[in-house]
Design a protein around this motif. Structure first.
Motif, PDB file in Angstrom:
ATOM      1  N   GLU A   1      -0.619   2.370  -3.308  1.00  0.00           N
ATOM      2  CA  GLU A   1      -1.855   3.080  -2.934  1.00  0.00           C
ATOM      3  C   GLU A   1      -1.604   3.802  -1.612  1.00  0.00           C
ATOM      4  OE1 GLU A   1      -5.190   0.421  -2.744  1.00  0.00           O
ATOM      5  OE2 GLU A   1      -5.129  -0.008  -4.878  1.00  0.00           O
TER       6      GLU A   1
ATOM      7  N   HIS B   1       0.833  -1.203   0.000  1.00  0.00           N
ATOM      8  CA  HIS B   1       0.000   0.000   0.000  1.00  0.00           C
ATOM      9  C   HIS B   1       0.868   1.254   0.000  1.00  0.00           C
ATOM     10  CE1 HIS B   1      -4.139  -1.300   0.038  1.00  0.00           C
ATOM     11  NE2 HIS B   1      -3.789  -2.301   0.829  1.00  0.00           N
TER      12      HIS B   1
ATOM     13  N   TYR C   1      -8.474   2.104   0.806  1.00  0.00           N
ATOM     14  CA  TYR C   1      -8.092   0.704   0.994  1.00  0.00           C
ATOM     15  C   TYR C   1      -6.851   0.566   1.860  1.00  0.00           C
ATOM     16  CZ  TYR C   1     -11.683  -0.084  -2.411  1.00  0.00           C
ATOM     17  OH  TYR C   1     -12.890  -0.099  -3.045  1.00  0.00           O
ATOM     18  N   SER C   2      -5.942   1.528   1.788  1.00  0.00           N
ATOM     19  CA  SER C   2      -4.791   1.519   2.685  1.00  0.00           C
ATOM     20  C   SER C   2      -5.267   1.520   4.131  1.00  0.00           C
ATOM     21  CB  SER C   2      -3.911   2.752   2.464  1.00  0.00           C
ATOM     22  OG  SER C   2      -3.440   2.835   1.157  1.00  0.00           O
TER      23      SER C   2
ATOM     24  N   THR D   1      -4.995   5.785   0.254  1.00  0.00           N
ATOM     25  CA  THR D   1      -6.326   5.497  -0.262  1.00  0.00           C
ATOM     26  C   THR D   1      -7.178   4.910   0.846  1.00  0.00           C
ATOM     27  OG1 THR D   1      -5.863   3.215  -0.907  1.00  0.00           O
ATOM     28  CG2 THR D   1      -5.336   4.934  -2.525  1.00  0.00           C
TER      29      THR D   1
END
Length: 139
Positions: free
Chosen positions: A63, A59, A68-69, A66
């Protein structure tokens, strides 16, 4: 999320497969055939902690800040502390009262639900640092 099909194990980092297998073993619902507990072997706690650490590093590279992180880190933190492999949103609910800046978790959840919010990249980095330390201590 756009549809994505990968047929080679080299297309994606291994942690996605390992985590999905662990979730399928623990929570998979059979539509046809044997239940998930029978179809997929369980993954050891040590391996799950290791791949969750890999996920945090991934991550950071791919990413960085984000939703999602934050949500994957929340789930990993809960697993490291309570040995519960729940959903990302369940992880966020668990992590929110435990993190020094609950607004970070709130922003990730808002983004996940399509609501406007912004993530502070420095705060996400601090959060990932914390979760990585917890994962290392739990190994």
């Amino acid at each position: 999320m756009p549809r994505s099909v990968h047929l080679s194990p080299h297309d994606q980092p291994r942690f996605w497969y390992v985590l999905d297998r662990a979730i399928a073993h623990r929570y998979g619902v059979a539509i046809s055939g044997p239940p998930g507990r029978e179809a997929f072997a369980d993954i050891s706690t040590g391996v799950l902690l290791e791949v969750m650490g890999e996920s945090m590093r991934w991550h950071r590279e791919h990413e960085k800040a984000t939703l999602y992180s934050v949500l994957n880190a929340s789930r990993a933190w809960r697993f490291a502390v309570e040995d519960v492999l729940g959903s990302k949103l369940e992880g966020a609910q668990w992590a929110r009262p435990r993190w020094q800046t609950p607004a970070l978790i709130d922003a990730a959840v808002d983004l996940r639900h399509g609501r406007p919010a912004q993530l502070d990249a420095i705060e996400v980095d601090r959060f990932l640092d914390h979760v990585e330390r917890v994962l290392l201590l739990a190994e």
